[in-house]
Design a protein around this motif. Structure first.
Motif, PDB file in Angstrom:
ATOM      1  N   ILE A 514       9.463  -0.738 -11.412  1.00 29.99           N
ATOM      2  CA  ILE A 514       8.624   0.394 -11.007  1.00 29.99           C
ATOM      3  C   ILE A 514       7.805  -0.084  -9.814  1.00 29.99           C
ATOM      4  N   PHE A 515       8.233   0.260  -8.632  1.00 25.09           N
ATOM      5  CA  PHE A 515       7.517  -0.204  -7.439  1.00 25.09           C
ATOM      6  C   PHE A 515       6.182   0.527  -7.337  1.00 25.09           C
ATOM      7  N   PRO A 516       5.115  -0.207  -7.065  1.00 21.38           N
ATOM      8  CA  PRO A 516       3.790   0.429  -7.092  1.00 21.38           C
ATOM      9  C   PRO A 516       3.612   1.514  -6.042  1.00 21.38           C
ATOM     10  N   TRP A 517       4.315   1.385  -4.903  1.00 22.26           N
ATOM     11  CA  TRP A 517       4.159   2.399  -3.863  1.00 22.26           C
ATOM     12  C   TRP A 517       4.816   3.725  -4.248  1.00 22.26           C
ATOM     13  N   LEU A 518       5.625   3.713  -5.319  1.00 23.07           N
ATOM     14  CA  LEU A 518       6.219   4.950  -5.808  1.00 23.07           C
ATOM     15  C   LEU A 518       5.424   5.562  -6.946  1.00 23.07           C
ATOM     16  N   ALA A 519       4.650   4.758  -7.659  1.00 22.15           N
ATOM     17  CA  ALA A 519       3.951   5.230  -8.848  1.00 22.15           C
ATOM     18  C   ALA A 519       2.454   5.421  -8.632  1.00 22.15           C
ATOM     19  N   LEU A 520       1.952   5.010  -7.480  1.00 22.63           N
ATOM     20  CA  LEU A 520       0.522   5.113  -7.198  1.00 22.63           C
ATOM     21  C   LEU A 520       0.302   5.777  -5.849  1.00 22.63           C
ATOM     22  N   GLY A 521      -0.848   6.380  -5.679  1.00 15.84           N
ATOM     23  CA  GLY A 521      -1.179   7.032  -4.428  1.00 15.84           C
ATOM     24  C   GLY A 521      -2.656   6.953  -4.129  1.00 15.84           C
ATOM     25  N   GLY A 522      -2.984   7.147  -2.882  1.00 13.30           N
ATOM     26  CA  GLY A 522      -4.385   7.170  -2.488  1.00 13.30           C
ATOM     27  C   GLY A 522      -5.043   5.818  -2.418  1.00 13.30           C
ATOM     28  N   TYR A 523      -4.269   4.727  -2.282  1.00 16.20           N
ATOM     29  CA  TYR A 523      -4.847   3.389  -2.179  1.00 16.20           C
ATOM     30  C   TYR A 523      -4.895   2.973  -0.715  1.00 16.20           C
ATOM     31  N   ASP A 524      -5.567   1.856  -0.429  1.00 15.51           N
ATOM     32  CA  ASP A 524      -5.652   1.355   0.929  1.00 15.51           C
ATOM     33  C   ASP A 524      -4.857   0.061   1.029  1.00 15.51           C
ATOM     34  N   GLU A 525      -4.054  -0.025   2.071  1.00 18.39           N
ATOM     35  CA  GLU A 525      -3.188  -1.175   2.314  1.00 18.39           C
ATOM     36  C   GLU A 525      -2.370  -1.473   1.052  1.00 18.39           C
ATOM     37  N   THR A 526      -2.531  -2.668   0.480  1.00 19.11           N
ATOM     38  CA  THR A 526      -1.811  -2.978  -0.766  1.00 19.11           C
ATOM     39  C   THR A 526      -2.763  -3.158  -1.933  1.00 19.11           C
ATOM     40  N   ASN A 527      -3.940  -2.610  -1.816  1.00 19.88           N
ATOM     41  CA  ASN A 527      -4.919  -2.688  -2.905  1.00 19.88           C
ATOM     42  C   ASN A 527      -4.645  -1.550  -3.889  1.00 19.88           C
ATOM     43  N   TYR A 528      -3.641  -1.771  -4.719  1.00 17.54           N
ATOM     44  CA  TYR A 528      -3.209  -0.717  -5.632  1.00 17.54           C
ATOM     45  C   TYR A 528      -4.267  -0.401  -6.672  1.00 17.54           C
ATOM     46  N   ASN A 529      -5.168  -1.341  -6.915  1.00 16.78           N
ATOM     47  CA  ASN A 529      -6.239  -1.096  -7.891  1.00 16.78           C
ATOM     48  C   ASN A 529      -7.193  -0.009  -7.410  1.00 16.78           C
ATOM     49  N   ASN A 530      -7.174   0.295  -6.104  1.00 13.38           N
ATOM     50  CA  ASN A 530      -8.043   1.339  -5.566  1.00 13.38           C
ATOM     51  C   ASN A 530      -7.386   2.718  -5.605  1.00 13.38           C
ATOM     52  N   ALA A 531      -6.256   2.821  -6.247  1.00 11.34           N
ATOM     53  CA  ALA A 531      -5.509   4.082  -6.255  1.00 11.34           C
ATOM     54  C   ALA A 531      -6.368   5.216  -6.799  1.00 11.34           C
ATOM     55  N   THR A 532      -6.169   6.397  -6.214  1.00  7.41           N
ATOM     56  CA  THR A 532      -6.874   7.594  -6.674  1.00  7.41           C
ATOM     57  C   THR A 532      -5.922   8.620  -7.258  1.00  7.41           C
ATOM     58  N   ALA A 533      -4.639   8.302  -7.298  1.00  5.37           N
ATOM     59  CA  ALA A 533      -3.659   9.236  -7.848  1.00  5.37           C
ATOM     60  C   ALA A 533      -2.536   8.461  -8.526  1.00  5.37           C
ATOM     61  N   LEU A 534      -2.003   9.053  -9.571  1.00  2.15           N
ATOM     62  CA  LEU A 534      -0.806   8.535 -10.238  1.00  2.15           C
ATOM     63  C   LEU A 534       0.353   9.462  -9.918  1.00  2.15           C
ATOM     64  N   VAL A 535       1.493   8.880  -9.652  1.00  2.00           N
ATOM     65  CA  VAL A 535       2.699   9.666  -9.348  1.00  2.00           C
ATOM     66  C   VAL A 535       3.739   9.360 -10.420  1.00  2.00           C
ATOM     67  N   ILE A 536       4.193  10.393 -11.086  1.00  2.00           N
ATOM     68  CA  ILE A 536       5.227  10.240 -12.123  1.00  2.00           C
ATOM     69  C   ILE A 536       6.456  11.009 -11.668  1.00  2.00           C
TER      70      ILE A 536
END
Length: 1250
Positions: A514-536
């Motif tokens: 599950i690549f994080p750039w496909l399952a997460l959104g609204g983050y900055d650069e590669t800081n996936y912990n800052n994501a503001t959206a989940l994508v399913i």
């Protein structure tokens, strides 16, 4: 003081003692710290402690020689005296399997890591750099080593870390790559709480290097160019090509060049034109028409004109005298033509609608589908939360605090997981059968693993509430929980065992990452912990030729949409879409706009029915009205449309929604204009003495039909030339429109003329309209012209063309030229493309999805680089041209795609590189049964399973020739597991098209993702750059490679739409010029003026498109082609009236033409369309509002302005002169009528007895 006796003999003894002490200290420095394995580790079940041993190193059992050569070649010399036994070497090999999966494409990285652990485990000099500090006795009279101190030189540790792939080693660091350095990497690797180390190893960093004996014997794997792939080690890359800078905007003196040039040109024209007009005005008394003999072409043209007049006069008389025959024949032909509607097929497939079967994108799509299967369907959620609280996670093993967004709060994740599981449990019904997600979902490992592919961050936790709640800690500290697991998985999504104490897998339940750039959104650069959206995302199987299975997928999607529309959670905001959503919403939009369209056409129909009548008095309202004739004229227009649709349906040509929506509007404009011309000419005409009704109508038709024929035939030819377009929507529209316009003309000069004759007889008999059985008493009524005709003849035309208004006329003409100059300056600024949001109704749920798609997603659509069949993957040259690992060409396919940062977001997945890693003898992945040759999965424990390739120098090389094909099917069928995460079944089962019977590799693809694409220009640029990249790869490899993505078939049209627009409109203008030149009696100059005016209307339409934010696409191109046709109606009638006028001067001829034809054109097109167009502004459809209301309104207003204002003024200045000896030059209109009457009688009397 003297020397003691025997003192000289004491020096050698002292030296021997000192030497002996040093020797014993050196020997002591060489002893081991451990040897062999003892008790079970308390911290890591399944692993053992080493046994305490302080003696000298011991010779290795010969059974372990192969292992030593594989793992620690630096100690493979002499007697192989080591501080480890065979069991410890086996344990070391097992421990290195996980790092091998991450570091396999960087041998330098892996061997540097292996060097570190070889020194630790087996070095015969352990006591020099290691000290055991804690012990524990066992039951078998041995002592476990529980803790050691490991002395490491700082230079060694820093060099070790710098000489390896930081990105890969960061996966083994326990923290983000940017926070990982040599110190905390080694600390984490040796920490007993990392879940991998069975006993505590305390690294002590010193300025002195205690290591290096084995390292000196290791081959120099890393030299900056060879032992590490370019993707993993930047120093191994060749010079990276620098993309050329974007061309700067064309400016002059800081001003847009096109704008400046056009305004300078306009100013120059204004100066020259005003000067010429003033000069002509001052000498107007001395000017007279040139007295030049008529040329041969003009004489021929006049004769052609007279022949057309006589022909149409005879035909009109026949239609009036034989109305039953003509009407019945017309009905039969219309019914026969319209019968094809039973075979009508409407194209709703967007691929068929926008992409030509011969286009590059369509052929590439067909190639992809035939070799790899169709692109899957998707159902997708984008989930945000109104909560704004953020929280801080502090890692137990040190490192900076990590902020987490509110969407990653555990409670929110549990709620999202509930939603996800509810969707998985949906049950739809199709033809009485239950349909669940498992019936239609993409399950790449089926039947071994039937779990559906669900691209969701919850799949890091195996879609389980229990795993999400998994915590390791004590009463005081939390060592690992979902935070640490999340941070590890976004760095290593393919891991089968996170290196935290949780030991939970990151690999999804379906067997893939599950690549994080496909399952997460609204983050900055590669800081996936800052994501503001989940994508399913739920990928679903697609079916091209299986209507039953496709129906099941559609039924489940419908149930999904219904469920999501009713879903409500105050903590979650969900935007969603399914594969069928856009088509469903377009259908709903079409149904909702039926009322608006009906009202629009009803207004036009009512106006036509009422405006055709010319009421002379209130008493004769029902007699002089022509409601029935107007309705008949509308039915004729609709019959021409149905005949066109039916005839092409006979030949299997499919319809499109554009045809159904636009062609009635077009044919109504053209047909109604002709109807008004015929009827109003009849109403203004006076019957000559001894002239019968059929002769009068025949004479009128002979006068106006050539003009109608000119406009209709010009439009027909122009539309048919538009059918040469490569765009299916434009081609289909042009074919249907051209035939409909011509059929409409034929019905108007036949059926409508017969109906006009019947209506004229009714009116002369004082019978009521509609209620024709009722009759008014006879009475004399004064015949008066209509208000609109009087306005044009007495007010508008004289005002526009009187001599004293010339300065105003010049201003008007200059105003039009100014608009033209402005339009030309902004033509290149019209945006190309179609915003997909415009295709949705205002209240569509898909609009919110599109909005979130642009706002949150960081990755574009997947893109496949397809290597067509025929490439040789078995040869080293063929492999190096494609792969991306060590030894591959710097300009290989994978490397070029990897370097395309402007187009591609991530490194492409390479089945070839993963196959090389999988087949390595060092790996436990590739094994087979020695007896049968059947594949052994890495999880199978069977002593009969042997490695595919030997642990020899040649065995460690890439497989070539027969070896390559021997093991490739095993790789493509191998499912990933804990012991081997490189199995290719999940990732590459469809990526490689194997030839039958292992004959070789056919077509293959390498998948990656585009950078984020938000607007149409982004998609167009992505397609353009991907094709450039594929062409470069093709040239480098010497083999065909193309790029394919799902949106290419829709956006390919925009690569050439500007050229296609110019070609289509240019061809239409050329056709209009040629037809006009012939039908105007070979008056080339008049034909040129018609073409010029229409060209100005088209250019001004492009200017309006820029001002009104209307993009150039297939819909607007269809409207521009239609604009070309309607503009002929605005211009050709005026020019032909000017051409046949017998007035002496240009201005008088222009005034007469405008007076007689202007009212019919204005009432027939402008007023008819104006009311209907305004209703379109009330449509809920954004496409109707933008591409129909705005463009139709602009077409009508620009056409009326140019045809009724600009063109008469232009003709008054530069219209073609009448020749002195040209026929009819000195005749009055009455004389022309009498002459025509004579020719008509002469022609008709020989055919019909009177």
């Amino acid at each position: 003081m003297g020397v003691l006796p025997g003192g000289r003999r004491s020096w050698p003894l002292l030296f021997f003692i000192l030497l002996s002490e040093g020797h014993f200290r050196w020997v002591e420095a060489q002893h081991c710290v451990w040897y062999g394995e003892c008790g079970e580790s308390e911290k890591v079940p399944g692993k053992k402690y080493n046994c305490n041993y302080t003696g000298p190193s011991l010779p290795l059992d010969p059974k372990g020689y192969d292992l030593l050569t594989e793992l620690c070649p630096g100690y493979d010399y002499g007697e192989r005296r080591l501080c480890c036994d065979v069991n410890q070497l086996n344990t070391l090999k097992g421990s290195l399997q996980l790092p091998l999966q991450f570091l396999s494409r960087c041998p330098a990285c892996f061997f540097n890591l292996m060097n570190l652990f070889c020194e630790l485990t087996c070095s015969p000099h352990q006591s020099r750099f290691m000290n055991a500090t804690k012990f524990n006795a066992t039951k078998i009279n041995s002592t476990n080593v529980l803790e050691v101190e490991y002395y490491i030189g700082k230079n060694f540790s820093n060099g070790e870390f710098r000489a390896t792939n930081v990105k890969a080693l960061a996966l083994l660091c326990g923290k983000d790559a940017k926070d990982c350095n040599a110190t905390n990497w080694i600390q984490y690797m040796f920490n007993i709480n990392n879940g991998q180390t069975p006993f505590s190893i305390i690294p002590i960093f010193s300025g002195t290097s205690f290591l290096g004996h084995a390292a000196e014997r290791f081959p120099p794997f890393y030299d900056g160019s060879g032992p590490c792939s370019c993707q993993d080690c930047a120093k191994a890359c060749g010079p990276k090509p620098v993309p050329p800078p974007l061309p700067p905007p064309w400016t002059i003196l800081g001003i847009d060049a096109m704008t400046l040039i056009m305004w300078i040109s306009y100013a120059a024209f204004l100066f020259i034109f005003i000067g010429a007009v003033l000069g002509a005005w001052s000498n107007s008394t001395s000017l007279s028409p040139p007295q030049v003999n008529a040329s041969c072409c003009e004489t021929l043209g006049e004769r052609f004109e007279n022949a057309l007049r006589v022909l149409f006069s005879s035909w009109g008389s026949f239609c009036v005298r034989r109305p039953t025959l003509v009407i019945l024949g017309s009905l039969i032909l219309v019914a026969a033509s319209s019968g094809g509607l039973f075979f009508m097929r409407i194209t709703t497939d967007p691929v068929e609608l926008w992409s030509s079967p011969s286009s590059q994108a369509r052929q590439e799509k067909d190639y992809f589908d035939s070799h790899f299967g169709p692109f899957f369907r998707t159902a997708q959620l984008i989930i945000t939360t109104p909560l704004t609280d953020t929280f801080i996670y502090s890692p137990y093993f040190g490192g900076s605090d990590v902020p987490f967004g509110a969407i990653l709060d555990k409670d929110i994740l549990h709620q999202v997981l509930d939603l996800q599981l509810s969707i998985e449990g949906l049950i739809a019904t199709y033809e009485g059968q239950s349909v669940t997600l498992k019936d239609i979902c993409l399950a790449p490992l089926a039947p071994f693993n039937n779990n559906c592919t669900i691209l969701s961050v919850l799949n890091y936790f195996q879609n389980s509430h229990a795993v999400l709640d998994h915590v390791v800690g004590d009463d005081f500290y939390v060592y690992a929980d979902y935070h640490s697991h999340f941070l590890y998985c976004v760095s290593a999504p393919a891991s089968l065992n996170d290196t935290t104490m949780l030991h939970d897998p990151c690999l999804g339940t379906y067997g893939g990452p599950i690549f994080p750039w496909l399952a997460l959104g609204g983050y900055d650069e590669t800081n996936y912990n800052n994501a503001t959206a989940l994508v399913i995302t739920f990928p679903l199987n697609n079916y091209l030729n299986d209507s039953v299975r496709l129906g099941k997928a559609l039924a489940w999607e419908q149930e999904f949409i219904k469920f999501m529309k009713n879903f409500n959670n105050p903590n979650l905001t969900v935007a969603f879409s399914a594969e069928r959503s856009i088509e469903d919403e377009i259908d709903r939009e079409s149904n909702s706009d039926v009322g608006t369209i009906v009202i629009s056409y009803a207004i036009m129909f009512i106006y036509i029915s009422l405006a055709l009548g010319h009421i002379n008095s209130c008493r004769r309202v029902m007699v002089d009205s022509k409601i029935s004739l107007g309705i008949a004229g509308i039915l004729i227009v609709l019959s021409s449309v149905s005949s066109s649709l039916g005839l092409f349906s006979y030949f299997g040509v499919p319809l499109t929604l554009i045809v159904i929506e636009v062609i009635p509007f077009l044919v109504l404009a053209v047909g109604v204009d002709n109807i008004f011309i015929i009827v109003q000419t009849y109403q203004r005409d006076e019957r000559m003495p001894q002239e019968e009704l059929h002769q009068q109508i025949g004479r009128i038709l002979g006068d106006v039909a050539p003009s109608m024929f000119l406009s209709s035939f010009s439009e027909t030819v122009a539309f048919f030339l538009g059918a040469l377009s490569n765009m299916p929507a434009v081609r289909t529209f042009s074919l249907f429109a051209g035939l409909a316009v011509f059929i409409d003309f034929l019905l108007q000069i036949s059926c409508f003329v017969s109906l006009l004759g019947l209506d004229a007889q009714r009116q002369e008999g004082n019978r009521l309209d509609i209620f024709c059985c009722a009759k008014l008493p006879d009475g004399q009524e004064e015949k008066k012209d209509s208000f609109l005709f009087q306005f044009f003849r007495k007010i508008f035309a004289p005002f526009l063309l009187k001599e004293w208004v010339r300065p105003i006329i010049v201003s008007i003409l200059d105003f039009f030229v100014g608009i033209l100059s402005f339009s030309i300056s902004v033509v290149n600024k019209v945006e190309i493309g179609l915003d997909q949001k415009l295709s949705m109704p205002d209240d569509s749920y898909v609009l919110e999805y599109f909005k979130n798609l642009s706002m949150y997603l960081h990755t574009g659509a997947p893109v496949y680089f397809v290597v067509e069949d025929g490439h040789n993957y078995s040869s080293p040259e063929g492999q190096n041209a494609v792969c991306g690992g060590v030894g591959c060409n710097n300009d290989s396919l994978v490397q070029q795609v990897y370097g395309a940062s402007t187009t591609v977001a991530f490194t492409p997945s390479s089945w070839l590189d993963d196959y090389f890693d999988w087949v390595k003898p060092q790996s436990s992945c590739c094994r087979y049964l020695n007896a049968s040759g059947d594949f052994c999965n890495a999880s199978v424990v069977n002593p009969s399973c042997v490695h595919c390739r030997p642990m020899t120098p040649s065995g460690k090389q890439r497989p070539e020739g027969d070896d390559f094909m021997r093991f490739l099917p095993m790789f493509l069928s191998d499912n990933p597991n804990v012991k081997c995460g490189k199995g290719g079944h999940a990732a590459y089962a469809t990526a490689v098209d194997l030839r039958p019977k292992g004959a070789g590799v056919g077509a293959t693809y390498f998948m990656t993702y585009h950078t984020i694409l938000k607007e149409s220009p982004d998609y167009i640029e992505a397609l353009k750059m991907a094709r450039i990249l594929a062409d470069n790869i093709t040239q480098t490899m010497g083999h065909k490679v193309f790029a394919y993505s799902i949106f290419y078939v829709f956006y390919e049209q925009y690569l050439t739409i500007a050229r296609d627009t110019a070609v289509n409109l240019g061809a239409s203008l050329a056709a209009i010029f040629l037809v006009s030149a012939v039908l105007l009696g070979f008056e080339l100059w008049s034909a040129a003026l018609v073409s010029l005016t229409i060209a100005m209307i088209l250019v001004n339409m492009l200017g309006v498109m820029w001002l009104w934010s209307i993009s150039l696409n297939a819909i607007s191109l269809v409207n521009l082609v239609m604009c070309c046709g309607i503009s002929v109606e605005f211009c050709s009638h005026i020019v032909r009236a000017f051409s046949v006028s017998v007035k002496p001067s240009r201005a008088e001829r222009a005034e007469e033409a405008l007076a007689h034809m202007g009212s019919s054109v204005f009432s027939g097109i402008t007023l008819t369309k104006f009311g209907g167009i305004l209703i379109l502004a009330l449509s809920k459809s954004q496409i109707f509002q933008v591409f129909y209301f705005r463009m139709f309104l602009a077409i009508v207003l620009l056409g009326a302005a140019h045809g009724l204002v600009f063109l008469p003024v232009l003709l008054s200045y530069i219209g073609q002169w009448r020749r002195a000896d040209a026929p009819n030059f000195t005749r009055s209109p009455r004389q022309i009528a009498c002459s025509d009457f004579f020719y008509f009688n002469l022609f008709s009397s020989s055919q019909v007895p009177r």
